[in-house]
Design a protein around this motif. Sequence first.
Motif, PDB file in Angstrom:
ATOM      1  N   THR A  29       0.848  -1.191   0.000  1.00  0.00           N
ATOM      2  CA  THR A  29       0.000   0.000   0.000  1.00  0.00           C
ATOM      3  C   THR A  29       0.882   1.239   0.000  1.00  0.00           C
ATOM      4  N   VAL A  68       1.075   5.687  -0.605  1.00  0.00           N
ATOM      5  CA  VAL A  68       0.368   6.961  -0.661  1.00  0.00           C
ATOM      6  C   VAL A  68       1.123   7.864  -1.622  1.00  0.00           C
ATOM      7  N   LEU A 115      -7.924   9.654  -0.502  1.00  0.00           N
ATOM      8  CA  LEU A 115      -7.995   9.759   0.959  1.00  0.00           C
ATOM      9  C   LEU A 115      -8.428  11.147   1.411  1.00  0.00           C
ATOM     10  N   GLU A 173      -4.373   6.767  -2.052  1.00  0.00           N
ATOM     11  CA  GLU A 173      -3.811   5.479  -1.647  1.00  0.00           C
ATOM     12  C   GLU A 173      -3.773   4.586  -2.882  1.00  0.00           C
ATOM     13  N   SER A 182      -2.565   0.712  -4.569  1.00  0.00           N
ATOM     14  CA  SER A 182      -2.214  -0.676  -4.273  1.00  0.00           C
ATOM     15  C   SER A 182      -2.008  -1.433  -5.592  1.00  0.00           C
TER      16      SER A 182
END
Length: 245
Positions: A106, A108, A157, A167, A169
């Motif tokens: 994950t 940011v 976010l 975010e 992934s």
Amino acid sequence: MAYAGAVREPPVLTEQEIADVRAWVIHEDEHVLAFNKPAGLSSQGGRIQAHTLDDLLWAFARSNGKRPDLVHRLDRDTSGVILAARTKPAAGFLGKAIEARRFQKTYVALVSAAPDPASGVIEAPLLRQEIGRESYMRVAPPGTPGSQTAQSRYRTLAHSVDGALVELSPVTGRMHQLRVHMAHIGRPLAGDVRYGGALTFAGMAAPRLMLHAARLKFPHPSGGYLTLEAPPPEDFGLLARAAVL
């Protein structure tokens, strides 16, 4: 991937380098070491004449000459969680876990505006290209020879008129995947000039890629899963607070 115990000539590390790499440790046990890698440090094999994180792992060498080895990489300007195996069995176990997509990463990142829609999945094949001494990835039409399937998830976010914190992934693990996918939907990462990102964010300088590996969940060699987190560096946090936090 290099495995623990490989024969190589140890670099000469300064006391400051040894102190720095030890300060970056966020988890340590008999099987693995994890670090919060700073931006600007190559994981392995950088062309800049400076020690890489892989070189600095000699600070953890044992008396028998064996040392930890990285099991995955982060781009030079990407900060955050990165993992090393302390033994050859651990390296083999983690390597197989990566191949089986059992690592959950994950990140940011900062972008100039919130994606629309605010969350979603990007599925776009990627093709690697060599331009001079540099390697690039680009989105390619499905079925393009040499292209690889790639899938990324994103979620907004926080956002304002000045920018957004997202975010990210990766489901697959292609080179520069998150950077290219976000550029593909019109939201290149701040500071990522290679893929169309601006060197400013919310009216402030963004002189490097604003991407941080915030969390890593992975199967541990001794059983179960381990989740590790690392706070963003000061420059990332400063920009995020100025715009959206």
